[in-house]
Write a protein that holds these residues in place. Structure first.
Motif, PDB file in Angstrom:
ATOM      1  N   LYS A 193      -6.010  -6.168  -0.468  1.00  0.00           N
ATOM      2  CA  LYS A 193      -5.080  -5.283   0.006  1.00  0.00           C
ATOM      3  C   LYS A 193      -5.512  -4.919   1.674  1.00  0.00           C
ATOM      4  O   LYS A 193      -6.462  -5.293   1.982  1.00  0.00           O
ATOM      5  CB  LYS A 193      -5.672  -4.178  -0.738  1.00  0.00           C
ATOM      6  CG  LYS A 193      -5.201  -4.105  -2.093  1.00  0.00           C
ATOM      7  CD  LYS A 193      -5.156  -2.671  -2.856  1.00  0.00           C
ATOM      8  CE  LYS A 193      -4.446  -1.503  -2.129  1.00  0.00           C
ATOM      9  NZ  LYS A 193      -4.618  -0.283  -2.739  1.00  0.00           N
TER      10      LYS A 193
ATOM     11  N   ARG B  29       3.419  -6.480  -4.678  1.00  0.00           N
ATOM     12  CA  ARG B  29       2.458  -7.294  -3.710  1.00  0.00           C
ATOM     13  C   ARG B  29       2.297  -8.687  -4.227  1.00  0.00           C
ATOM     14  O   ARG B  29       2.235  -9.232  -3.475  1.00  0.00           O
ATOM     15  CB  ARG B  29       1.422  -6.479  -3.663  1.00  0.00           C
ATOM     16  CG  ARG B  29       0.216  -6.880  -2.707  1.00  0.00           C
ATOM     17  CD  ARG B  29      -1.144  -5.933  -2.680  1.00  0.00           C
ATOM     18  NE  ARG B  29      -0.823  -4.583  -2.576  1.00  0.00           N
ATOM     19  CZ  ARG B  29      -1.202  -3.696  -3.666  1.00  0.00           C
ATOM     20  NH1 ARG B  29      -1.658  -3.993  -4.640  1.00  0.00           N
ATOM     21  NH2 ARG B  29      -0.926  -2.469  -3.281  1.00  0.00           N
ATOM     22  N   ASP B  30       2.179  -8.694  -5.554  1.00  0.00           N
ATOM     23  CA  ASP B  30       2.007  -9.884  -5.888  1.00  0.00           C
ATOM     24  C   ASP B  30       2.997 -11.233  -5.822  1.00  0.00           C
ATOM     25  O   ASP B  30       2.944 -12.330  -5.567  1.00  0.00           O
ATOM     26  CB  ASP B  30       1.590 -10.260  -7.458  1.00  0.00           C
ATOM     27  CG  ASP B  30       0.472  -9.475  -7.954  1.00  0.00           C
ATOM     28  OD1 ASP B  30      -0.495  -9.198  -6.959  1.00  0.00           O
ATOM     29  OD2 ASP B  30       0.317  -8.932  -9.227  1.00  0.00           O
TER      30      ASP B  30
ATOM     31  N   ARG C 139      -4.088 -11.384  -3.529  1.00  0.00           N
ATOM     32  CA  ARG C 139      -4.430  -9.987  -4.034  1.00  0.00           C
ATOM     33  C   ARG C 139      -5.254  -9.072  -3.025  1.00  0.00           C
ATOM     34  O   ARG C 139      -6.025  -8.012  -3.692  1.00  0.00           O
ATOM     35  CB  ARG C 139      -5.057 -10.213  -5.484  1.00  0.00           C
ATOM     36  CG  ARG C 139      -4.160 -10.695  -6.635  1.00  0.00           C
ATOM     37  CD  ARG C 139      -4.851 -10.692  -7.947  1.00  0.00           C
ATOM     38  NE  ARG C 139      -3.825 -10.698  -8.949  1.00  0.00           N
ATOM     39  CZ  ARG C 139      -3.383  -9.937  -9.689  1.00  0.00           C
ATOM     40  NH1 ARG C 139      -4.028  -8.838  -9.529  1.00  0.00           N
ATOM     41  NH2 ARG C 139      -2.394 -10.349 -10.555  1.00  0.00           N
TER      42      ARG C 139
ATOM     43  N   ALA D 170       2.088  -2.893  -7.047  1.00  0.00           N
ATOM     44  CA  ALA D 170       1.081  -3.921  -7.278  1.00  0.00           C
ATOM     45  C   ALA D 170       1.881  -5.209  -7.618  1.00  0.00           C
ATOM     46  O   ALA D 170       1.593  -6.276  -7.399  1.00  0.00           O
ATOM     47  CB  ALA D 170       0.195  -3.494  -8.203  1.00  0.00           C
ATOM     48  N   ARG D 171       2.928  -5.029  -8.377  1.00  0.00           N
ATOM     49  CA  ARG D 171       3.574  -6.092  -8.659  1.00  0.00           C
ATOM     50  C   ARG D 171       4.334  -6.805  -7.733  1.00  0.00           C
ATOM     51  O   ARG D 171       4.583  -8.040  -7.641  1.00  0.00           O
ATOM     52  CB  ARG D 171       4.512  -5.728 -10.109  1.00  0.00           C
ATOM     53  CG  ARG D 171       3.683  -5.516 -11.411  1.00  0.00           C
ATOM     54  CD  ARG D 171       4.400  -5.849 -12.616  1.00  0.00           C
ATOM     55  NE  ARG D 171       3.747  -5.578 -13.506  1.00  0.00           N
ATOM     56  CZ  ARG D 171       3.791  -4.730 -14.659  1.00  0.00           C
ATOM     57  NH1 ARG D 171       4.763  -3.892 -14.733  1.00  0.00           N
ATOM     58  NH2 ARG D 171       3.003  -4.586 -15.608  1.00  0.00           N
TER      59      ARG D 171
ATOM     60  N   ASN E 153       5.953   4.168  -8.091  1.00  0.00           N
ATOM     61  CA  ASN E 153       4.818   3.956  -9.133  1.00  0.00           C
ATOM     62  C   ASN E 153       3.740   2.847  -8.347  1.00  0.00           C
ATOM     63  O   ASN E 153       4.356   1.615  -7.890  1.00  0.00           O
ATOM     64  CB  ASN E 153       5.555   3.582 -10.329  1.00  0.00           C
ATOM     65  CG  ASN E 153       4.484   3.224 -11.276  1.00  0.00           C
ATOM     66  OD1 ASN E 153       3.437   2.880 -11.246  1.00  0.00           O
ATOM     67  ND2 ASN E 153       5.104   3.353 -12.597  1.00  0.00           N
ATOM     68  N   PRO E 154       2.601   3.056  -8.401  1.00  0.00           N
ATOM     69  CA  PRO E 154       1.843   2.099  -7.942  1.00  0.00           C
ATOM     70  C   PRO E 154       1.651   0.929  -8.799  1.00  0.00           C
ATOM     71  O   PRO E 154       1.352  -0.197  -8.148  1.00  0.00           O
ATOM     72  CB  PRO E 154       0.116   2.857  -7.934  1.00  0.00           C
ATOM     73  CG  PRO E 154       0.602   4.412  -8.344  1.00  0.00           C
ATOM     74  CD  PRO E 154       2.073   4.307  -8.926  1.00  0.00           C
ATOM     75  N   LEU E 155       2.034   0.537  -9.938  1.00  0.00           N
ATOM     76  CA  LEU E 155       2.156  -0.473 -10.631  1.00  0.00           C
ATOM     77  C   LEU E 155       3.206  -1.282 -10.154  1.00  0.00           C
ATOM     78  O   LEU E 155       2.951  -2.397  -9.876  1.00  0.00           O
ATOM     79  CB  LEU E 155       2.160  -0.228 -12.155  1.00  0.00           C
ATOM     80  CG  LEU E 155       2.064  -1.246 -13.137  1.00  0.00           C
ATOM     81  CD1 LEU E 155       0.695  -1.813 -12.810  1.00  0.00           C
ATOM     82  CD2 LEU E 155       2.339  -0.661 -14.545  1.00  0.00           C
ATOM     83  N   ALA E 156       4.181  -0.761  -9.897  1.00  0.00           N
ATOM     84  CA  ALA E 156       5.470  -1.471  -9.337  1.00  0.00           C
ATOM     85  C   ALA E 156       5.089  -2.060  -7.765  1.00  0.00           C
ATOM     86  O   ALA E 156       5.338  -3.234  -7.629  1.00  0.00           O
ATOM     87  CB  ALA E 156       6.661  -0.495  -9.143  1.00  0.00           C
TER      88      ALA E 156
ATOM     89  N   ASP F 137       0.397  -3.715   2.725  1.00  0.00           N
ATOM     90  CA  ASP F 137       0.945  -2.656   1.981  1.00  0.00           C
ATOM     91  C   ASP F 137       2.241  -1.917   2.765  1.00  0.00           C
ATOM     92  O   ASP F 137       3.167  -1.609   1.952  1.00  0.00           O
ATOM     93  CB  ASP F 137      -0.051  -1.529   1.592  1.00  0.00           C
ATOM     94  CG  ASP F 137      -1.154  -2.147   0.691  1.00  0.00           C
ATOM     95  OD1 ASP F 137      -0.840  -3.126   0.144  1.00  0.00           O
ATOM     96  OD2 ASP F 137      -1.966  -1.382   0.264  1.00  0.00           O
TER      97      ASP F 137
END
Length: 146
Positions: free
Chosen positions: A29, A20-21, A27, A17-18, A12-15, A34
């Motif tokens: 990219k 990555r944080d 933040r 992103a989290r 999941n892209p949201l996972a 990645d």
């Protein structure tokens, strides 16, 4: 990647992103960062993500057909660009005649006229009747006189 025997995971892209944080506060990219984040996700939490199933024979056939269709479109575009380039040098009248048309040189009428008059000299010898019959055979039904 699947063809080489590697497992491919849907993450999941949201996972991402989290995750990555967790590793960088900027933040910002980058492909390298990645790739590291994705490797860390699978390194620590691989059991939480499922690998994509292998393709069926039908899916592989569709992929082959889609690629062949894309190659055909690219080849048609290349041929159209080459034709337009040659016509720009040697036969500008045909380009001028179809500049305002939606399909331009791809129109059936343009191909029909190029078939009966492939050079400016032969176009000069065309009669209205021959031109009218060529565009009618190409499928034009309206504005034949124009």
């Amino acid at each position: 990647m699947r063809a080489s025997g590697r497992r491919v995971y849907a993450i999941n892209p949201l996972a991402v992103a989290r995750f990555r944080d967790r590793h960088a506060v900027s933040r910002k990219k980058s492909d390298h960062h990645d790739a590291v984040v994705l490797a860390n996700i699978l390194g620590t939490d691989a059991s939480l993500h499922r690998p994509l199933p292998s393709d069926t024979d039908l899916a592989k056939a569709i992929a082959v057909l889609a690629r062949a269709q894309q190659d055909a479109v690219w080849e048609r575009t290349r041929a159209h660009n080459r034709l337009r380039s040659h016509l720009r040098e040697h036969y500008t009248a045909i380009l001028d005649a179809f500049t305002g048309k939606r399909e331009r040189l791809l129109a059936r009428e343009a191909r029909a006229i190029l078939a009966i008059a492939p050079s400016p000299a032969e176009a000069a010898r065309l009669t209205r009747n021959r031109l009218r019959s060529a565009v009618t055979r190409a499928g034009r039904q309206r504005r034949i006189e124009a």
